[in-house]
Motif scaffolding. Structure first.
Motif, PDB file in Angstrom:
ATOM      1  N   ALA B  91       0.886  -1.258   0.133  1.00 21.37           N
ATOM      2  CA  ALA B  91       0.067  -0.098   0.000  1.00 21.37           C
ATOM      3  C   ALA B  91       0.691   1.212  -0.139  1.00 21.37           C
ATOM      4  O   ALA B  91       0.692   2.247  -0.843  1.00 21.37           O
ATOM      5  N   SER B  92       2.047   1.239   0.641  1.00 24.44           N
ATOM      6  CA  SER B  92       2.701   2.459   0.905  1.00 24.44           C
ATOM      7  C   SER B  92       3.550   2.622  -0.222  1.00 24.44           C
ATOM      8  O   SER B  92       3.505   3.597  -1.127  1.00 24.44           O
ATOM      9  N   PHE B  93       4.798   1.872  -0.479  1.00 20.10           N
ATOM     10  CA  PHE B  93       5.482   1.942  -1.821  1.00 20.10           C
ATOM     11  C   PHE B  93       4.707   1.565  -3.147  1.00 20.10           C
ATOM     12  O   PHE B  93       4.977   2.010  -4.055  1.00 20.10           O
ATOM     13  N   GLY B  94       3.946   0.574  -2.818  1.00 19.89           N
ATOM     14  CA  GLY B  94       3.104   0.222  -4.146  1.00 19.89           C
ATOM     15  C   GLY B  94       2.310   1.331  -4.718  1.00 19.89           C
ATOM     16  O   GLY B  94       2.461   1.694  -5.942  1.00 19.89           O
ATOM     17  N   ASN B  95       1.668   2.143  -3.805  1.00 23.70           N
ATOM     18  CA  ASN B  95       1.030   3.190  -4.180  1.00 23.70           C
ATOM     19  C   ASN B  95       1.959   4.532  -4.947  1.00 23.70           C
ATOM     20  O   ASN B  95       1.565   5.168  -5.833  1.00 23.70           O
ATOM     21  N   PHE B  96       3.031   4.652  -3.998  1.00 29.25           N
ATOM     22  CA  PHE B  96       3.813   5.662  -4.628  1.00 29.25           C
ATOM     23  C   PHE B  96       4.639   5.431  -5.886  1.00 29.25           C
ATOM     24  O   PHE B  96       4.898   6.238  -6.778  1.00 29.25           O
ATOM     25  N   ILE B 108      -5.235   3.585 -11.948  1.00 31.96           N
ATOM     26  CA  ILE B 108      -6.418   3.812 -13.084  1.00 31.96           C
ATOM     27  C   ILE B 108      -7.504   4.400 -12.096  1.00 31.96           C
ATOM     28  O   ILE B 108      -8.697   5.132 -12.897  1.00 31.96           O
ATOM     29  N   PHE B 109      -7.831   3.948 -10.832  1.00 32.16           N
ATOM     30  CA  PHE B 109      -9.078   4.542 -10.135  1.00 32.16           C
ATOM     31  C   PHE B 109      -8.806   5.325  -9.220  1.00 32.16           C
ATOM     32  O   PHE B 109      -8.591   4.803  -7.689  1.00 32.16           O
ATOM     33  N   PRO B 110      -8.172   6.614  -9.088  1.00 27.90           N
ATOM     34  CA  PRO B 110      -7.642   7.421  -8.060  1.00 27.90           C
ATOM     35  C   PRO B 110      -8.618   7.464  -6.844  1.00 27.90           C
ATOM     36  O   PRO B 110      -8.175   7.424  -5.647  1.00 27.90           O
ATOM     37  N   LYS B 111     -10.077   7.613  -7.128  1.00 29.29           N
ATOM     38  CA  LYS B 111     -10.784   7.872  -6.245  1.00 29.29           C
ATOM     39  C   LYS B 111     -11.089   6.716  -5.195  1.00 29.29           C
ATOM     40  O   LYS B 111     -11.236   6.491  -4.170  1.00 29.29           O
ATOM     41  N   LEU B 112     -10.919   5.447  -6.006  1.00 26.06           N
ATOM     42  CA  LEU B 112     -11.138   4.208  -5.289  1.00 26.06           C
ATOM     43  C   LEU B 112      -9.948   3.994  -4.358  1.00 26.06           C
ATOM     44  O   LEU B 112     -10.090   3.319  -3.315  1.00 26.06           O
ATOM     45  N   ASN B 113      -8.830   4.585  -4.752  1.00 26.95           N
ATOM     46  CA  ASN B 113      -7.527   4.445  -3.969  1.00 26.95           C
ATOM     47  C   ASN B 113      -7.706   5.198  -2.688  1.00 26.95           C
ATOM     48  O   ASN B 113      -7.432   4.627  -1.656  1.00 26.95           O
ATOM     49  N   LEU B 114      -8.378   6.421  -2.865  1.00 25.25           N
ATOM     50  CA  LEU B 114      -8.715   7.117  -1.586  1.00 25.25           C
ATOM     51  C   LEU B 114      -9.718   6.303  -0.563  1.00 25.25           C
ATOM     52  O   LEU B 114      -9.361   6.272   0.503  1.00 25.25           O
ATOM     53  N   TYR B 115     -10.648   5.835  -1.254  1.00 24.31           N
ATOM     54  CA  TYR B 115     -11.733   5.049  -0.689  1.00 24.31           C
ATOM     55  C   TYR B 115     -10.952   3.914   0.200  1.00 24.31           C
ATOM     56  O   TYR B 115     -11.222   3.637   1.257  1.00 24.31           O
ATOM     57  N   SER B 116      -9.874   3.286  -0.667  1.00 21.52           N
ATOM     58  CA  SER B 116      -9.238   2.121   0.064  1.00 21.52           C
ATOM     59  C   SER B 116      -8.640   2.600   1.364  1.00 21.52           C
ATOM     60  O   SER B 116      -8.386   1.971   2.581  1.00 21.52           O
ATOM     61  N   PHE B 117      -8.089   3.860   1.356  1.00 23.50           N
ATOM     62  CA  PHE B 117      -7.472   4.414   2.415  1.00 23.50           C
ATOM     63  C   PHE B 117      -8.280   4.622   3.324  1.00 23.50           C
ATOM     64  O   PHE B 117      -8.031   4.363   4.634  1.00 23.50           O
ATOM     65  N   TRP B 118      -9.500   5.295   3.309  1.00 25.56           N
ATOM     66  CA  TRP B 118     -10.653   5.453   4.212  1.00 25.56           C
ATOM     67  C   TRP B 118     -10.838   4.033   5.097  1.00 25.56           C
ATOM     68  O   TRP B 118     -11.131   4.392   6.149  1.00 25.56           O
ATOM     69  N   LEU B 163     -10.905  -4.058   7.254  1.00 22.31           N
ATOM     70  CA  LEU B 163      -9.625  -3.825   6.409  1.00 22.31           C
ATOM     71  C   LEU B 163      -9.264  -4.901   5.340  1.00 22.31           C
ATOM     72  O   LEU B 163      -8.640  -4.381   4.165  1.00 22.31           O
ATOM     73  N   GLY B 164      -9.951  -5.979   5.303  1.00 23.97           N
ATOM     74  CA  GLY B 164      -9.962  -6.724   4.037  1.00 23.97           C
ATOM     75  C   GLY B 164     -10.488  -6.004   2.603  1.00 23.97           C
ATOM     76  O   GLY B 164      -9.852  -6.156   1.837  1.00 23.97           O
ATOM     77  N   PHE B 165     -11.642  -5.239   2.923  1.00 25.24           N
ATOM     78  CA  PHE B 165     -12.046  -4.508   1.700  1.00 25.24           C
ATOM     79  C   PHE B 165     -10.959  -3.486   1.093  1.00 25.24           C
ATOM     80  O   PHE B 165     -10.830  -3.472   0.004  1.00 25.24           O
ATOM     81  N   THR B 170      -7.444  -1.896  -3.208  1.00 24.31           N
ATOM     82  CA  THR B 170      -5.942  -1.846  -3.755  1.00 24.31           C
ATOM     83  C   THR B 170      -5.534  -2.847  -4.600  1.00 24.31           C
ATOM     84  O   THR B 170      -4.914  -2.317  -5.722  1.00 24.31           O
ATOM     85  N   GLY B 171      -5.676  -4.022  -4.400  1.00 29.88           N
ATOM     86  CA  GLY B 171      -5.403  -5.170  -5.252  1.00 29.88           C
ATOM     87  C   GLY B 171      -5.920  -5.039  -6.709  1.00 29.88           C
ATOM     88  O   GLY B 171      -5.235  -5.038  -7.784  1.00 29.88           O
ATOM     89  N   ILE B 172      -7.161  -4.671  -6.745  1.00 32.46           N
ATOM     90  CA  ILE B 172      -7.821  -4.440  -8.028  1.00 32.46           C
ATOM     91  C   ILE B 172      -7.307  -3.340  -8.595  1.00 32.46           C
ATOM     92  O   ILE B 172      -6.976  -3.229  -9.888  1.00 32.46           O
TER      93      ILE B 172
END
Lengths: 93, 532
Positions: B91-96, B108-118, B163-165, B170-172
């Protein structure tokens, strides 16, 4: 998506699902013994398959999407197969 | 977000204040926030482990009660696994890194990415709320104890479920990004090996996590509604819980380690000034590990009462995991062979990874062998083995990444000499903590025991002293990293990878123009590098 009349298809699929639901309820009236669960799962799987193919558009997707759709089923098979191998070959002390 | 299209500002300067971070869709900011979050949880869980080790300075009670001890090792395990190491590097270096490495402006899905973090924040909060009545089951939540204990199992398991979600989404995001957003010319056989590792990790996250989610729901159902999935009195089977749990949690071991392996594959060629040896073998071995990891979960259950036949099957397949793992190790060694090796701090952590992970991996083969495992199961040998893999592997990999991409992430340099001192302390401390635990385990010291026999005292004390050295090293590492010594160039390590071909820190949208890739990611010591 690629279907000429998607609404007609969706309606037919919905009717099919309703019919299969009826079958599920009807089948529950009978005692098939050890086959109770497999029969219920079979009907549910057909319903899930129809939903995936039409409502989720899997039918119109490319081969890569199919790989991603089928592979989890293979893993589910592994989960059941290995756990069942344990349960059916366990010897009580 | 409003000034998202400002090319001139780097991602750190593009907006200030809580809102600009918490509502950002910038993959780099999300990566940095994950890094902070996992860092905080790492420290929290590490403090628990220091207390656990302090308790073992003498047999019987030293500083904490037996119940507090049970709570602390559960807290340590649950926080380290679910809040630190599973999201961890991915999640950390993968995202960066992934969008930078594939030549994209974001995932590809930036908002989904933020949603994952929330979701990650929400899940973490739920899990930590359980501290009101802390759980004492261990992080594995084995039935029947997790059904019977009066502690707050439902809240913790629900936290893990949530947390699983985050993990799945993030994986998707990563999988689809790597399929759809690779820059022109960046074919699969030019993709950086960190991306290959992240891809394999993402597959595991998407495919395995739902199983643990459902398992924990079943557990909650059994605790709350008295359903009988795992209770033999109601026709259930407690071993079935272990099957379901490890069906996820064994692949989860590779969710933890694979991204770290990706880091090593990036760091070693740069500091050996040589192209990576066996690119395809390393890339495909990540996928092979992901595949085989689904077939070995039963090796956690050799003494659970599962059948002899399935024990033998799982044992044989377990040995197969050693093959793709060894392929990676040999290829890293061969990459260094006759290279111009520079022992920077990042490289030292990567070399320590190879050394410690090999010890962790090979001791895993002892545990995969049926007869040996009967003796070693649930002893300190297992504790030492998994810490050699998880700290010696993943955490050293993470530290290597933190040092290697520090200039890119922050636009600053740290003091190399001090970082090497910190590394030395951490390396020595780590081995003093965990090597004696191998010996304790072979002598029969069980894990998760509050008390121990007097003959184990010396080794326990040695292990505890090691945590002090490790702690000092870790604090010194943080001190070094928080005291930068000047601005960084765009590419201080002369890497040829895409993420280094831009200013440090990177601009908000990464690339003004999407680059066209014409060469391999690892063209060191070749004509291409000399021209660059």
């Amino acid at each position: 998506m690629a279907s000429a009349n998607p609404y007609k298809t969706y309606l037919n699929i919905w009717l099919l699902l309703m019919f299969l639901t009826f079958i599920t309820v009807y089948a529950a009236e009978f005692d098939f013994g050890a086959l109770n669960v497999p029969i219920a799962l079979l009907i549910a799987s057909v319903k899930a398959g129809v939903v995936a193919l039409h409502f989720m558009h899997l039918k119109y997707e490319d081969s890569m999407t199919w790989v991603f759709a089928i592979y989890p089923l293979f893993l589910l098979f592994l989960l059941i197969a290995f756990s069942a191998t344990d349960i059916f070959t366990r010897v009580a002390n | 977000m409003t000034d998202h299209h400002d090319f001139d500002k780097n991602y750190l300067e593009n907006g200030k204040g809580f809102k600009s971070w918490f509502f950002t869709v910038d993959h780099k900011r999300l990566g940095v926030m994950y890094l902070w979050a996992i860092g905080v949880f790492f420290v929290l869980a590490a403090i628990a482990s220091f207390l656990i080790r302090f308790e073992h300075l003498s047999p019987g009670q030293t500083i904490i009660s037996a119940q507090t001890y049970n709570v602390l090792f559960t807290l340590h395990g649950a926080v380290m696994v679910f809040l630190f190491i599973v999201p961890g590097v991915a999640a950390s270096f993968g995202n960066f890194l992934i969008p930078l490495m594939i030549g994209a402006r974001d995932v590809i899905f930036p908002k989904l990415n933020l949603y994952s973090f929330w979701i990650y924040c929400a899940g973490s909060l739920i899990l930590l709320l359980s501290l009101a009545a802390p759980v004492d089951t261990g992080w594995t939540f084995y039935t029947p104890y997790s059904i019977d204990t009066g502690t707050n199992v439902i809240l913790v398991t629900f936290g893990v479920f949530v947390l699983g979600f985050s993990s799945i989404l993030t994986g998707i995001n990563f999988i689809v990004s790597m399929h759809k957003l690779r820059a022109p010319g960046l074919t699969w056989d030019r993709l950086p090996l960190f991306c290959w590792a992240a891809y394999a990790t993402s597959l595991l996250q998407v495919l395995a996590t739902p199983v643990v989610g459902i398992t924990l729901l079943l557990l909650i159902g059994e605790r709350y509604f008295g359903l009988g999935f795992f209770d033999p009195a109601k026709g259930g089977d407690p071993v079935l819980f272990q099957h379901f749990f490890w069906f996820y949690s064994h692949p989860a071991v590779y969710i933890m380690i694979l991204p770290a392996m990706g880091i090593i594959s990036e760091v070693i060629p740069v500091f050996s000034r040589k192209p990576i040896f066996g690119y395809k073998a390393i890339a495909y071995s990540s996928l092979a590990i992901a595949l085989i990891s689904f077939l070995v979960w039963g090796h956690h259950m050799f003494t659970s009462g599962q059948s002899k036949l399935i024990n033998i099957i799982f044992s044989v397949i377990t040995f197969a995991v050693a093959v793709p793992t060894a392929i990676k190790v040999f290829n890293w060694l061969w990459t260094m062979y006759k290279g111009s090796v520079e022992l920077s701090a990042a490289m030292l952590y990567s070399l320590a990874f190879i050394f410690l992970f090999t010890i962790g991996g090979l001791t895993g083969l002892f545990l995969g062998a049926l007869a040996a495992d009967v003796h070693l199961h649930d002893t300190y040998f297992v504790v030492a083995h998994m810490h050699y893999v998880m700290i010696g592997g993943t955490v050293f990999g993470l530290f290597s990444a933190i040092h290697f991409w520090y200039p890119k992430m922050w636009g600053k340099m740290f003091d190399e000499f001090k970082a090497k001192i910190a590394f030395t302390l951490i390396f020595i401390g780590f081995n003093i903590v965990f090597f004696p635990q191998f010996i304790l385990g072979t002598q029969g010291m069980p894990r998760r025991y509050f008390n121990y026999a007097p003959e184990f005292e010396t080794l326990h004390q040695l292990s505890t002293y090691g945590t002090w050295i490790l702690g000092v090293g870790f604090i010194y590492m943080l001190y070094t990293l928080f005291k930068p010594v000047g601005a960084a160039d765009a590419n201080p390590y002369r890497s040829v990878s895409l993420e280094w071909q831009m200013p440090s820190p990177p601009p908000t949208l990464n690339f003004k123009e999407i680059p066209t890739v014409t060469t391999s990611t690892y063209d060191y010591g070749t004509k291409v590098e000399q021209e660059a």
